[in-house]
Design a protein around this motif. Structure first.
Motif, short mmCIF file in Angstrom:
data_model
loop_
_atom_site.label_atom_id
_atom_site.label_comp_id
_atom_site.label_asym_id
_atom_site.label_seq_id
_atom_site.Cartn_x
_atom_site.Cartn_y
_atom_site.Cartn_z
N GLY A 217 0.79 -1.64 0.45
CA GLY A 217 0.13 0.13 -0.43
C GLY A 217 0.10 0.73 0.26
N GLU A 218 1.86 1.50 0.93
CA GLU A 218 2.69 2.57 0.50
C GLU A 218 3.72 2.56 -0.35
OE1 GLU A 218 6.23 3.78 3.55
OE2 GLU A 218 5.78 2.03 3.71
N SER A 219 4.01 1.61 -0.91
CA SER A 219 4.08 1.22 -2.70
C SER A 219 3.91 1.97 -3.45
CB SER A 219 5.26 0.63 -2.91
OG SER A 219 6.47 -0.33 -1.40
N LEU A 220 2.84 1.42 -3.29
CA LEU A 220 1.35 1.83 -4.39
C LEU A 220 1.27 3.57 -4.78
CD1 LEU A 220 -0.41 -1.63 -4.40
CD2 LEU A 220 0.58 -0.58 -6.21
N ALA A 221 1.72 3.55 -3.47
CA ALA A 221 1.24 5.47 -4.29
C ALA A 221 2.83 6.19 -3.89
CB ALA A 221 0.77 5.67 -2.04
N LEU A 222 3.46 5.43 -4.54
CA LEU A 222 4.99 6.34 -4.84
C LEU A 222 4.47 6.57 -5.99
CD1 LEU A 222 7.43 4.67 -2.37
CD2 LEU A 222 5.89 7.04 -1.74
N GLY A 223 3.84 6.34 -7.34
CA GLY A 223 4.11 6.89 -8.92
C GLY A 223 4.65 5.88 -8.54
N THR A 224 5.81 5.02 -8.78
CA THR A 224 6.73 4.31 -9.19
C THR A 224 6.50 3.13 -9.69
OG1 THR A 224 8.88 4.27 -9.49
CG2 THR A 224 8.26 3.89 -7.10
N ASP A 225 7.10 2.03 -10.41
CA ASP A 225 6.73 0.42 -10.40
C ASP A 225 8.60 -0.25 -9.62
OD1 ASP A 225 4.41 0.80 -11.68
OD2 ASP A 225 5.53 0.80 -13.74
N ASN A 226 9.31 0.70 -9.75
CA ASN A 226 10.37 0.57 -9.08
C ASN A 226 10.30 0.51 -7.62
OD1 ASN A 226 13.33 -0.48 -10.23
ND2 ASN A 226 14.22 1.30 -10.12
N PHE A 227 10.04 -0.79 -6.92
CA PHE A 227 9.54 -1.17 -5.84
C PHE A 227 9.79 -2.54 -5.84
CE2 PHE A 227 5.31 -0.59 -7.01
CZ PHE A 227 4.54 -1.61 -6.01
N ASP B 130 24.37 -6.26 -2.39
CA ASP B 130 24.98 -5.25 -3.41
C ASP B 130 23.63 -5.75 -4.87
OD1 ASP B 130 26.50 -3.16 -2.73
OD2 ASP B 130 27.64 -4.17 -2.76
N LYS B 131 23.01 -7.09 -4.96
CA LYS B 131 22.17 -7.30 -5.73
C LYS B 131 20.38 -6.20 -6.01
CE LYS B 131 23.14 -12.29 -4.66
NZ LYS B 131 23.07 -13.34 -3.70
N LEU B 132 20.17 -5.66 -4.75
CA LEU B 132 18.78 -4.85 -5.48
C LEU B 132 19.11 -3.51 -6.39
CD1 LEU B 132 16.84 -6.27 -3.12
CD2 LEU B 132 17.06 -6.62 -5.77
N GLU B 133 20.51 -3.07 -6.43
CA GLU B 133 21.17 -1.36 -6.57
C GLU B 133 19.91 -0.63 -7.78
OE1 GLU B 133 24.83 -2.24 -7.89
OE2 GLU B 133 25.45 -0.88 -6.13
N ASP B 134 18.95 -1.40 -8.61
CA ASP B 134 18.50 -0.52 -9.77
C ASP B 134 16.82 -0.48 -8.77
OD1 ASP B 134 18.04 -3.79 -9.50
OD2 ASP B 134 17.34 -4.10 -11.40
N GLU C 78 14.68 0.95 -5.86
CA GLU C 78 14.21 2.89 -5.61
C GLU C 78 14.16 2.55 -4.12
OE1 GLU C 78 13.48 6.19 -7.96
OE2 GLU C 78 13.13 4.92 -9.95
N PHE C 79 12.91 1.64 -4.07
CA PHE C 79 12.17 1.63 -3.00
C PHE C 79 11.78 -0.02 -2.34
CE2 PHE C 79 8.47 2.24 -0.22
CZ PHE C 79 9.22 3.18 0.43
N ILE C 80 12.49 0.23 -1.05
CA ILE C 80 11.80 -1.24 -0.44
C ILE C 80 10.66 -0.95 0.61
CG2 ILE C 80 12.23 -2.96 0.96
CD1 ILE C 80 13.93 -3.49 -1.90
N GLU C 81 9.60 -1.53 0.35
CA GLU C 81 8.26 -1.56 1.70
C GLU C 81 8.63 -2.64 2.11
OE1 GLU C 81 4.03 -1.58 2.27
OE2 GLU C 81 4.59 -0.98 0.54
N ALA C 82 9.09 -2.67 3.58
CA ALA C 82 9.32 -3.44 4.77
C ALA C 82 8.49 -3.95 5.22
CB ALA C 82 11.07 -3.95 4.81
N LEU C 83 7.94 -5.11 6.39
CA LEU C 83 7.00 -4.96 6.93
C LEU C 83 6.90 -6.76 7.15
CD1 LEU C 83 3.62 -3.83 4.98
CD2 LEU C 83 5.33 -2.41 6.71
N ALA C 84 7.19 -6.63 8.82
CA ALA C 84 7.19 -7.48 9.80
C ALA C 84 6.46 -9.00 9.96
CB ALA C 84 7.82 -7.23 10.96
N CYS C 85 4.91 -8.53 9.05
CA CYS C 85 3.86 -8.84 9.77
C CYS C 85 3.59 -9.29 8.40
CB CYS C 85 2.90 -8.13 10.47
SG CYS C 85 3.00 -8.02 12.28
N GLN C 86 3.18 -10.64 8.03
CA GLN C 86 3.26 -11.44 6.86
C GLN C 86 1.33 -10.49 6.55
OE1 GLN C 86 1.76 -15.85 6.94
NE2 GLN C 86 1.36 -15.45 4.73
#
Length: 453
Positions: free
Chosen positions: A254-264, A283-287, A289-297
């Motif tokens: 949900g947070e990522s979708l609001a950023l207007g980019t597909d590069n997440f 260094d495997k994800l340098e391309d 832009e944004f990581i939305e990481a949430l602890a809960c499934q």
């Protein structure tokens, strides 16, 4: 360095020492000793994973009791958007927010509204060229603490913006002071939380000295009160202001979708988050832009302090998202015009070293060598029977003086076998005097047998 407050605690009376929790803890913060689990405070990130897996409900999250709201003259609820997926009988967000007022709050402000403001600020921040990539969302405090203790090299990648919860508290307090002329000290703002980590971040914030939120009340604790109040709402005051983008934050992605980019990337579940953070370190994800990481499934909808099944809640909250799309409560222009806050952190998170074996570097190196030596001698099965999550963790406990090598059942069996062999060897090496006594006894016994015949 500030000490952590921990929301996740252990009820020893209920603990059966089953070792389920030690395997699932992402930071190896739990040991089982003398038949009871023990939580290592400096390792715990309050993700609540042990709460989920404990079959005896021995792990629990400490949040504020509902009566705490009575400590303030003016009481404000700031519910997480997760709450919209919990109630079948809620007709709309407005219906639910009015029910919150019925159970004892004087005012309600949606955290989802603040989430929209944070999304807008994130878009602007991501345009800066000097930021490390990928940026990692700071919305989940359990993930931020995970980075502190396990991935210190990624601290600079954390998006250093206020959480929606903190911003919501700040905004609503300012609004009430101005509109109602109520002194700031009389206003109590309470977050209705789906998780333990948020309760921890209120009591012991990592990016500031003091939280703007005055307490955390779990969704579980007010569920029945709110369920009853939903049936009592008659006249609805217009309280809902959040748009669909803010409500959508309750879901993973949900947070990522609001950023207007597909590069997440949107990743949920603490063990999946660890895998992604390891990839960033390598260094495997340098391309990205944004990581939305949430602890809960499933995101916050899967928090340990929620009531409804995750997948049922996902279906329910979609109805509220769709309604918000039609209502068009928020626009970017509205957000920009209405608020002018400095959303950057005033402080910064620090590395919390959990593997430091000694303050003296030379001694620490020697202990590390000992640890590696002990670890190599252990069977490497990571069975957990010793009360540690794996063999290396047991080796660390031994070096720290918190365990013994014979806590490993395989090492104990080897020790018993060696002792048995030694005793047999000792028995075969009787002193000559004892050998003569034994021979006399045998002769006496033989004569007795003959007499009987």
């Amino acid at each position: 360095m500030k000490e952590y407050f921990h929301s996740v605690t252990l009820d020893e009376g209920k603990c059966k020492g089953c070792t389920n929790c030690i395997k699932k803890c992402p930071t190896e913060a739990i040991r089982v000793r003398k038949g009871k689990a023990r939580i290592i405070a400096e390792r715990c990130i309050d993700c609540g994973e042990c709460i989920r897996v404990c079959p005896y409900h021995a792990k629990k999250a400490i949040t504020d009791q509902f009566d705490i709201i009575n400590n303030f003259k003016f009481k404000v609820a700031i519910p997480a958007p997760t709450i919209y997926g919990q109630f079948k009988s809620a007709r709309s967000t407005n219906h639910l927010l009015n029910a919150l007022k019925l159970i004892g709050f004087d005012h309600v402000y949606e955290v989802a509204k603040a989430a929209e403001i944070i999304s807008n600020a994130t878009i602007k921040l991501m345009k800066k060229a000097d930021l490390p990539k990928p940026l990692i969302s700071s919305a989940c405090p359990a993930v931020v603490r995970l980075i502190q203790v396990r991935f210190p090299s990624l601290i600079d990648n954390i998006l250093k913006l206020e959480s929606p919860m903190e911003l919501a508290a700040k905004i609503v307090k300012d609004e009430i002071v101005k509109a109602r002329n109520i002194p700031l000290e009389d206003i109590g703002v309470f977050f209705i939380t789906p998780c333990a980590a948020k309760a921890t971040s209120i009591k012991a914030p990592y990016e500031r000295d003091k939280s703007c939120v005055d307490g955390a009340i779990s969704i579980k604790d007010i569920y029945l009160k709110l369920l009853t109040a939903l049936g009592e709402v008659e006249k609805e005051e217009v309280l809902a202001k959040a748009g669909f983008a803010g409500i959508r934050w309750a879901n993973s992605g949900g947070e990522s979708l609001a950023l207007g980019t597909d590069n997440f990337l949107a990743v949920d579940g603490i063990h999946n988050v660890i895998s992604i953070l390891e990839e960033i370190e390598n260094d495997k994800l340098e391309d990205i832009e944004f990581i939305e990481a949430l602890a809960c499934q499933g995101g916050c909808l899967g928090g340990p302090l929620t009531v409804e099944n995750l997948y049922v809640a996902k279906t329910r909250i979609k109805k509220f998202i769709d309604m918000a799309k039609k209502d068009k409560n928020s626009t970017e222009e509205d957000i920009d015009a209405a608020y002018d806050y400095d959303l950057l952190w005033t402080g910064n998170v620090e590395h919390k070293p959990i593997m430091k074996l000694d303050e003296d570097f030379e001694i620490a190196l020697k202990k590390l060598e000992t640890l590696q030596s002990i670890s190599e001698e252990l069977p490497g099965l990571d069975c957990g029977a010793c009360g540690a999550p794996n063999c290396r963790a047991l080796a660390e406990d031994i070096v720290r003086g918190n365990a013994n090598e014979t806590d490993c059942v395989f090492k104990l069996r080897e020790k018993v076998r060696d002792l048995t062999i030694q005793m047999m060897e000792l028995e075969s090496q009787m002193p000559p005097v004892l050998d003569k006594v034994d021979l006399q006894k045998k002769n006496i016994k033989d004569r007795g047998d003959k007499d009987e015949n």
